[in-house]
Write an enzyme that holds these catalytic residues in place. Sequence first.
Site, PDB file in Angstrom:
ATOM      1  N   LYS A  12       1.199  -1.138  -0.045  1.00 32.29           N
ATOM      2  CA  LYS A  12      -0.019   0.169   0.487  1.00 32.29           C
ATOM      3  C   LYS A  12       1.048   1.069  -0.118  1.00 32.29           C
ATOM      4  CE  LYS A  12      -4.331  -0.441   0.482  1.00 32.29           C
ATOM      5  NZ  LYS A  12      -4.979  -0.602  -0.509  1.00 32.29           N
ATOM      6  N   THR A  57      -2.432  -5.718   0.344  1.00 31.03           N
ATOM      7  CA  THR A  57      -2.213  -4.192   0.826  1.00 31.03           C
ATOM      8  C   THR A  57      -2.873  -3.621   1.363  1.00 31.03           C
ATOM      9  OG1 THR A  57      -3.447  -3.218  -0.719  1.00 31.03           O
ATOM     10  CG2 THR A  57      -1.690  -4.160  -1.769  1.00 31.03           C
ATOM     11  N   HIS A 258      17.148  29.990 -10.898  1.00 27.83           N
ATOM     12  CA  HIS A 258      18.624  30.813 -11.357  1.00 27.83           C
ATOM     13  C   HIS A 258      17.229  32.055 -11.063  1.00 27.83           C
ATOM     14  CE1 HIS A 258      20.407  28.034 -13.293  1.00 27.83           C
ATOM     15  NE2 HIS A 258      19.196  27.446 -14.281  1.00 27.83           N
TER      16      HIS A 258
HETATM   17  O1  LIG Z   1      26.358  27.222 -10.619  1.00 24.96           O
HETATM   18  C1  LIG Z   1      26.247  26.829 -11.526  1.00 24.96           C
HETATM   19  N1  LIG Z   1      26.707  25.259 -12.439  1.00 24.96           N
HETATM   20  C2  LIG Z   1      27.026  25.306 -13.638  1.00 24.96           C
HETATM   21  O2  LIG Z   1      26.927  24.416 -14.140  1.00 24.96           O
HETATM   22  C3  LIG Z   1      25.993  26.652 -14.689  1.00 24.96           C
HETATM   23  N2  LIG Z   1      25.843  26.251 -16.260  1.00 24.96           N
HETATM   24  C4  LIG Z   1      24.342  27.628 -16.421  1.00 24.96           C
HETATM   25  O3  LIG Z   1      24.298  28.161 -17.478  1.00 24.96           O
HETATM   26  N3  LIG Z   1      25.228  28.137 -14.492  1.00 24.96           N
HETATM   27  C5  LIG Z   1      25.415  27.021 -13.859  1.00 24.96           C
HETATM   28  N4  LIG Z   1      26.148  27.580 -12.571  1.00 24.96           N
END
Ligand SMILES: O=c1[nH]c(=O)c2[nH]c(=O)[nH]c2[nH]1
Length: 302
Positions: A12, A57, A258
């Site tokens: 389960k 289960t 990012h």
């Molecule tokens: O810390 C990072 N590693 C990467 O491999 C990478 N590649 C990227 O475009 N920015 C970053 N930043």
Amino acid sequence: MAHVLGQNQYGKAETRVVRIYRDSTRHEIKDLNVSVALSGDLDDVHLTGSNANCLPTDTTKNTVYAFAKEHGIESAEAFGIHLARHFVDNNEPIHRARIRIEEYTWDRIRTPDSSARFIGSEEVGHSFVRNGGEIRTAQITYDGSRFEVITGLKELTVMNSTNSEFWGYIKDKYTTLKEAYDRILATQVTARWAHSWSGEETQPNWERSYTHVRRHLLEAFAETYSYSLQQTLHAMGSRVLNNRAEIDEVRLELPNKHHFLVDLEPFGLKNNNEVYFAADRPYGLIEGTVHREGVVPVIPVA
Ligand SMILES: O=c1[nH]c(=O)c2[nH]c(=O)[nH]c2[nH]1
């Protein structure tokens, strides 16, 4: 053409069990999501329709609830160990159990109200707010002789607003990325770590171990002057191994959340590393294992 039944397991998944301890007016909560996977002598179940070797289960789900009452939930790891041992040691056809657990944590609500039903300073003994931070994870595997315990966490989101650079990388005709000498470094940590404990000695203090590993991961993230998320990953894993003797291996999955500088020039403004666009995808995904020398890594590479 003959077919061969390959690896199989069943049980389960995602039994949600909440255990309240009402021993005093200061209640305690354990809130788990438990998934059981059993394997063993199950060929007939698949091939002939005989269920003689099949523990339903439904029973595995009931066992989770019954154990929560009978044995309590001291920690996700201890609970999983208990369940795994039970399924394998009490059912001859079952040779291996894998218990996966997610744990959600609850913080106490504090209030200045000092009426009698509140105990202690400002704590309400029976009121909780779900912790919005990380989810704890545990995976316990038992094959009748050895345990493998992998503890972890996921959805732990962290950010350094400076002390991160990224430059000196390969450049080809498709490269547009600008070298960064002061960038935001943000990630949502998924971490798993394997314990050396395999069932012989008394169990480690799982709760204390978790608290310390989490702290070391965060401290390493904060204290590392980073030239890449890869370097930060290694620093985080190493910090845990350097400080926690009970752990042999750490695996980290670190999405690079990012943060791109917004071009403010069209508005006649200069962006001095102050205004960012937080992109959610695509994201760089940095993954890696750090383990002690001589130890064979056991954490699966997902
Ligand atoms: O810390 C990072 N590693 C990467 O491999 C990478 N590649 C990227 O475009 N920015 C970053 N930043």
